[in-house]
Design a protein around this motif. Structure first.
Motif, PDB file in Angstrom:
ATOM      1  N   GLY A  75     -35.638  14.844  75.750  1.00 40.00           N
ATOM      2  CA  GLY A  75     -34.679  15.921  75.966  1.00 40.00           C
ATOM      3  C   GLY A  75     -34.681  16.915  74.823  1.00 40.00           C
ATOM      4  N   LEU A  76     -34.786  16.410  73.575  1.00 44.63           N
ATOM      5  CA  LEU A  76     -34.866  17.312  72.422  1.00 44.63           C
ATOM      6  C   LEU A  76     -36.129  18.160  72.493  1.00 44.63           C
ATOM      7  N   ALA A  77     -37.265  17.526  72.789  1.00 42.14           N
ATOM      8  CA  ALA A  77     -38.519  18.278  72.881  1.00 42.14           C
ATOM      9  C   ALA A  77     -38.431  19.357  73.957  1.00 42.14           C
ATOM     10  N   TRP A  78     -37.847  19.004  75.101  1.00 39.13           N
ATOM     11  CA  TRP A  78     -37.700  19.972  76.188  1.00 39.13           C
ATOM     12  C   TRP A  78     -36.772  21.116  75.774  1.00 39.13           C
ATOM     13  N   HIS A  79     -35.711  20.782  75.077  1.00 41.00           N
ATOM     14  CA  HIS A  79     -34.759  21.808  74.637  1.00 41.00           C
ATOM     15  C   HIS A  79     -35.427  22.762  73.645  1.00 41.00           C
ATOM     16  N   LEU A  80     -36.189  22.211  72.703  1.00 39.96           N
ATOM     17  CA  LEU A  80     -36.875  23.058  71.728  1.00 39.96           C
ATOM     18  C   LEU A  80     -37.916  23.942  72.404  1.00 39.96           C
ATOM     19  N   GLY A 138     -28.137  13.136  49.356  1.00 32.97           N
ATOM     20  CA  GLY A 138     -29.126  12.184  49.852  1.00 32.97           C
ATOM     21  C   GLY A 138     -28.492  10.988  50.531  1.00 32.97           C
ATOM     22  N   LEU A 139     -27.481  10.427  49.890  1.00 29.60           N
ATOM     23  CA  LEU A 139     -26.806   9.281  50.490  1.00 29.60           C
ATOM     24  C   LEU A 139     -26.049   9.672  51.747  1.00 29.60           C
ATOM     25  N   SER A 140     -25.538  10.907  51.786  1.00 27.72           N
ATOM     26  CA  SER A 140     -24.868  11.376  53.003  1.00 27.72           C
ATOM     27  C   SER A 140     -25.846  11.446  54.167  1.00 27.72           C
ATOM     28  N   PHE A 141     -27.055  11.958  53.895  1.00 27.16           N
ATOM     29  CA  PHE A 141     -28.075  11.993  54.950  1.00 27.16           C
ATOM     30  C   PHE A 141     -28.418  10.574  55.412  1.00 27.16           C
ATOM     31  N   TRP A 142     -28.513   9.638  54.472  1.00 26.20           N
ATOM     32  CA  TRP A 142     -28.834   8.263  54.856  1.00 26.20           C
ATOM     33  C   TRP A 142     -27.706   7.640  55.674  1.00 26.20           C
ATOM     34  N   GLY A 143     -26.483   7.926  55.309  1.00 24.34           N
ATOM     35  CA  GLY A 143     -25.371   7.394  56.088  1.00 24.34           C
ATOM     36  C   GLY A 143     -25.307   7.966  57.490  1.00 24.34           C
ATOM     37  N   LEU A 144     -25.656   9.244  57.626  1.00 21.19           N
ATOM     38  CA  LEU A 144     -25.559   9.907  58.926  1.00 21.19           C
ATOM     39  C   LEU A 144     -26.792   9.690  59.799  1.00 21.19           C
ATOM     40  N   ILE A 145     -27.934   9.437  59.178  1.00 20.05           N
ATOM     41  CA  ILE A 145     -29.156   9.328  59.998  1.00 20.05           C
ATOM     42  C   ILE A 145     -29.602   7.874  60.172  1.00 20.05           C
ATOM     43  N   PRO A 146     -30.185   7.192  59.177  1.00 14.98           N
ATOM     44  CA  PRO A 146     -30.687   5.841  59.478  1.00 14.98           C
ATOM     45  C   PRO A 146     -29.593   4.813  59.758  1.00 14.98           C
ATOM     46  N   VAL A 147     -28.462   4.900  59.067  1.00 12.31           N
ATOM     47  CA  VAL A 147     -27.398   3.935  59.347  1.00 12.31           C
ATOM     48  C   VAL A 147     -26.922   4.072  60.786  1.00 12.31           C
ATOM     49  N   MET A 148     -26.665   5.313  61.212  1.00 15.62           N
ATOM     50  CA  MET A 148     -26.233   5.524  62.591  1.00 15.62           C
ATOM     51  C   MET A 148     -27.355   5.224  63.578  1.00 15.62           C
ATOM     52  N   GLN A 191     -31.297  14.241  67.581  1.00 14.00           N
ATOM     53  CA  GLN A 191     -31.838  13.140  68.372  1.00 14.00           C
ATOM     54  C   GLN A 191     -31.298  11.838  67.820  1.00 14.00           C
ATOM     55  N   TRP A 192     -31.165  10.842  68.680  1.00 16.68           N
ATOM     56  CA  TRP A 192     -30.544   9.567  68.311  1.00 16.68           C
ATOM     57  C   TRP A 192     -31.039   9.030  66.973  1.00 16.68           C
ATOM     58  N   PHE A 193     -32.344   8.841  66.870  1.00  9.43           N
ATOM     59  CA  PHE A 193     -32.903   8.186  65.692  1.00  9.43           C
ATOM     60  C   PHE A 193     -33.264   9.194  64.600  1.00  9.43           C
ATOM     61  N   LEU A 201     -24.628  17.979  62.362  1.00 11.24           N
ATOM     62  CA  LEU A 201     -25.047  16.576  62.281  1.00 11.24           C
ATOM     63  C   LEU A 201     -23.828  15.665  62.171  1.00 11.24           C
ATOM     64  N   ILE A 202     -22.834  16.088  61.398  1.00  7.29           N
ATOM     65  CA  ILE A 202     -21.607  15.294  61.281  1.00  7.29           C
ATOM     66  C   ILE A 202     -20.930  15.188  62.642  1.00  7.29           C
ATOM     67  N   ALA A 203     -20.805  16.320  63.338  1.00 10.03           N
ATOM     68  CA  ALA A 203     -20.174  16.308  64.665  1.00 10.03           C
ATOM     69  C   ALA A 203     -20.972  15.436  65.638  1.00 10.03           C
ATOM     70  N   TYR A 204     -22.301  15.526  65.549  1.00  5.95           N
ATOM     71  CA  TYR A 204     -23.176  14.738  66.422  1.00  5.95           C
ATOM     72  C   TYR A 204     -22.956  13.243  66.215  1.00  5.95           C
ATOM     73  N   ARG A 205     -22.859  12.835  64.949  1.00  9.68           N
ATOM     74  CA  ARG A 205     -22.663  11.413  64.671  1.00  9.68           C
ATOM     75  C   ARG A 205     -21.242  10.959  64.997  1.00  9.68           C
ATOM     76  N   VAL A 206     -20.266  11.837  64.916  1.00 15.22           N
ATOM     77  CA  VAL A 206     -18.917  11.469  65.360  1.00 15.22           C
ATOM     78  C   VAL A 206     -18.934  11.151  66.845  1.00 15.22           C
ATOM     79  N   LEU A 207     -19.663  11.960  67.620  1.00 17.92           N
ATOM     80  CA  LEU A 207     -19.798  11.674  69.050  1.00 17.92           C
ATOM     81  C   LEU A 207     -20.459  10.324  69.273  1.00 17.92           C
ATOM     82  N   HIS A 208     -21.484  10.018  68.459  1.00 18.48           N
ATOM     83  CA  HIS A 208     -22.164   8.731  68.602  1.00 18.48           C
ATOM     84  C   HIS A 208     -21.240   7.570  68.251  1.00 18.48           C
ATOM     85  N   ALA A 209     -20.436   7.751  67.202  1.00 16.70           N
ATOM     86  CA  ALA A 209     -19.502   6.686  66.834  1.00 16.70           C
ATOM     87  C   ALA A 209     -18.517   6.419  67.968  1.00 16.70           C
ATOM     88  N   LEU A 210     -18.039   7.481  68.606  1.00 18.56           N
ATOM     89  CA  LEU A 210     -17.139   7.319  69.751  1.00 18.56           C
ATOM     90  C   LEU A 210     -17.844   6.610  70.905  1.00 18.56           C
TER      91      LEU A 210
END
Length: 763
Positions: A159-164, A113-123, A174-176, A195-204
């Motif tokens: 873009g996410l909606a279009w991709h789906l 749960g805390l991992s999801f919070w760190g990767l989603i709302p914190v980012m 998606q960002w948020f 999700l981890i890879a996605y947020r690493v890209l965002h951190a960069l």
């Protein structure tokens, strides 16, 4: 007064404006409300996604508003850090409130749960702050800052909606929102590596933007900016490399990537079939193609539509090798998917006759009479009518089970576990029910409408949900007719108990720690399969610590203990469960496992008594077959039988044990049945035939004889012995066992289709 002014000045320095305090309160209030909403009421994926969107949007708006008000942002990295910390504080109250709510509702995996919070709302907060900070820095706080700051995440959401909508995956990023999990029926969810890879890209990206704008400010002021420029460049280059290989990390996977990963392709009259290019799958390719074409013809007759002819484009069928590869490539390990507006479907295929192919293909056949951009059933043009969407696919599939959908609906109504049919006709009402109940009840209702009033009227109601216009009767009247129809069906007590066992299960919204429990169960099953029962026991104990009354967890833990050789401990665990209230079928499951352990311990006569008592109540067909075979040989205290049935390894050793057993008992039809079944499962049709012929009609147990007949009929079909197959399936179509009767009728229809195809020169 001076103290108050000092406090006010301090608040202003940190931009703790009235608007910010309102946002802080809004986040806290949202957490209080969510504390009473299933799935969202604990620190986990769903709450993380919710606050990712809420806090991300608030952070964006607050940053732009405060920057324009105080005019303090000129590109300093220090300003970004100060604002980011302030905005991250929006998450403190929700996290505390939902954590405290863990005292009221179980939260089984705080780490995840805390991992999801760190990767989603914190980012999400950091991204919202960064996009707004960049906007006000570049546009100097003009009103266009809002457009740029909000436009970036909104474009990403679009873009996410279009991709789906246009690509195969049902999951995305998606960002948020962070991670969109796709089907609610895939309950098991650990933190995805994508999700981890996605947020690493965002951190960069954040580092690159912050460093670049800070370097820009330094240059404008004539200061040195070498190290910040170098940092920005390094982060940007690393981001570019990661972005280029994002599909390998599971991000934004497209159709071309999936086609390349699968590798195999077959083109038929109506399909482009993409499948794994392995030796095993290549040998099955002709049967895979034939099964697709048969199902297409079957559904064309059922619906009276021909979507390929109407649109001039073939159906793309993506067939995945297993659940894990399907989950990795397009999401939904356990969920088959049809995107009918694309003429795409994504399935697992277990061999000729697999009914899930029919279900997903049925969705595509509804496209010509659907409505809206996605060609689905709509509720008077507003909202998708999921009850009719899934109900008609189930009605067309009409799976062969212990109880057909009408009988199951009758049983659910009598047992008081059937939800209101009117509620199932809406999107939210359908998804909030357990899938077994929702699909079966709607399948029965739709099949009743089609059988009673014809497919033409159903096509009319499907598009907009206007029952009055299509049938001249309101939906309440039609539901009443269906209720009288199913309530008139006769059921045995055994059938009621099987229905209770199959359908009296909670939905994901009513389960304790649904995501975590499902994930632990998946991991435990993998551990047992890989020969690591101790790991499975630890995982199952976590499940039982959270919910001690779960029978399946006790049974699987006992099996793992037996796998370790701890027979006495496994039996003690099961005996303790015997004292608790169980349904007849649950008790049969438990006692069957106890009997297995007793037989392994050499107590064959006691095991036989337990097997016999299990068969005194109605049990699902697969369990009944297993019990009957065990009972047959436990009574005889046959060592070879115990060795094979209790401790069978896979592969060649299993066949070796069976052949040795057959040498000792050459006249035993049960051994012939088991050998024939092994060969049938391996698709060795010619080798399986003599063994199944020896077993057919000689087992003396209705369910075993029916299974032998079904397998032998299929063997004749695959060997081109159409008349022999016809004879067997005609006899089986008169069986009192619903499942085998329906299977036989399907195979008779398939035989007729194949004759017609040959006569028409199509094959």
């Amino acid at each position: 007064m001076k103290t108050w002014k000092a406090i006010t000045r301090r608040v202003a320095e940190f931009n703790l404006t009235r608007t910010y305090l309102v946002a802080l309160g809004a986040c806290a209030l949202a957490a209080v409300v969510l504390s009473f909403v299933p799935l969202l009421n604990l620190v986990g994926y769903e709450s993380a996604a919710f606050f990712g969107v809420l806090a991300g949007l608030l952070s964006t708006g607050l940053t732009v508003a405060d920057a324009r008000r105080f005019d303090t942002l000129d590109g300093r990295a220090l300003d970004f850090g100060r604002l980011a910390l302030r905005n991250l504080a929006l998450l403190v109250a929700p996290l505390v409130i939902l954590s405290l709510n863990g005292l009221r509702v179980p939260n089984c995996d705080w780490g995840a749960g805390l991992s999801f919070w760190g990767l989603i709302p914190v980012m999400a907060v950091l991204l919202g702050t960064a996009s707004a900070w960049m906007a006000v820095t570049l546009l100097r706080g003009s009103r266009l800052s809002y457009v740029l700051a909000f436009g970036l995440p909104l474009l990403d959401a679009a873009g996410l909606a279009w991709h789906l909508a246009t690509q195969p995956p049902i999951v995305g990023h998606q960002w948020f929102l962070g991670y969109f999990g796709g089907s609610i029926y895939d309950e098991a969810l650990a933190v995805p590596l994508s999700l981890i890879a996605y947020r690493v890209l965002h951190a960069l990206a954040i580092v690159a933007v912050v460093a670049a704008l800070d370097a820009r400010r330094r240059w404008q002021q004539g200061a040195r900016a070498g190290w910040t420029a170098a940092l920005a460049l390094a982060a940007a280059l690393t981001f570019a490399v990661g972005f280029a290989s994002r599909q390998e990390a599971g991000i934004a996977i497209d159709r071309d990537h999936i086609v390349a990963e699968l590798g195999g392709v077959i083109e038929t009259d109506h399909f482009l079939i993409f499948y794994p290019q392995t030796r095993a799958w290549q040998s099955m390719a002709p049967l895979l193609a034939e099964d697709h074409e048969y199902r297409y013809d079957q559904l064309k007759r059922f619906f009276g539509t021909d979507p390929v002819a109407e649109h001039g484009r073939k159906v793309r069928s993506f067939v995945y090798g297993d659940r894990d590869s399907k989950g990795a490539l397009m999401g939904g390990r356990n969920t088959m998917v049809a995107k009918l507006w694309l003429h795409d479907m994504h399935i697992l295929w277990r061999g000729t006759g697999d009914r899930m192919l029919t279900h997903e293909l049925a969705h595509i056949f509804t496209e010509p009479f659907g409505s809206g951009p996605l060609r689905l059933s709509m509720q008077r043009g507003v909202g998708v009518n999921m009850g009719l969407v899934e109900g008609v696919a189930f009605a067309a599939e009409w799976p062969a089970r212990e109880l057909d959908a009408h009988q199951a609906s009758r049983a659910m109504r009598e047992l008081g576990i059937a939800p209101d049919l009117g509620a199932l006709l809406g999107a939210s009402g359908f998804w909030t029910q357990a899938s077994g109940r929702a699909y079966t009840l709607m399948g029965s209702f739709v099949r009743y409408l089609i059988d009673t009033y014809g497919i033409a009227r159903f096509k009319e109601v499907y598009g907009d949900g206007d029952f009055e216009g299509a049938y001249g009767k309101g939906v309440e009247v039609l539901v009443g007719e269906w209720e009288r129809f199913v309530d008139a069906l006769e059921l045995s007590e055994a059938q009621r108990e099987v229905a209770r066992y199959l359908y009296d299960r909670p939905s994901i919204f009513a389960k304790v720690c649904a995501r975590t429990m499902a994930e632990w169960r998946r991991q435990a099953a993998d551990a047992s399969r890989d020969g690591q029962p101790a790991e499975a026991i630890l995982l199952l104990q976590r499940v039982l610590d959270a919910q001690p009354d779960l029978l399946w967890a006790h049974l699987e833990q006992a099996s793992a203990l037996a796998q370790m050789g701890e027979m006495d401990e496994a039996l003690d665990l099961l005996r303790a469960r015997q004292k608790l209230p169980l349904s007849p079928v649950e008790r049969a499951e438990l006692e069957a496992l106890m009997a297995d352990l007793l037989w392994k311990a050499g107590l064959a006569s006691q095991a036989a008594q337990s097997y016999a008592s299990c068969l005194e109540v109605g049990v699902p067909v697969d369990l009944e077959r297993s019990l009957q075979m065990r009972l047959r040989y436990a009574r005889r205290e046959q060592p070879r039988a115990r060795s094979y049935l209790m401790d069978t390894p896979g592969g060649a050793m299993a066949m070796y044990r069976l052949m040795r057993w057959d040498e000792e008992s050459p006249d035993d039809p049960g051994v012939a049945y088991l050998i024939g079944r092994r060969l049938w499962q391996s698709q060795e049709w010619g080798e399986a035939r003599p063994w199944l012929e020896r077993a057919y009609g000689s087992l003396g147990v209705e369910v075993l004889d029916a299974e032998a007949a079904l397998m032998l009929g299929q063997v004749h079909y695959f060997l081109g012995r159409a008349q022999d197959a016809q004879t067997l399936f005609e006899d089986l179509s008169r069986s009192p066992l619903t499942r085998y009767r329906e299977e036989a009728r399907q195979w008779l229809d398939r035989l007729q289709w194949k004759r017609n195809s040959i006569e028409n020169g199509e094959r």
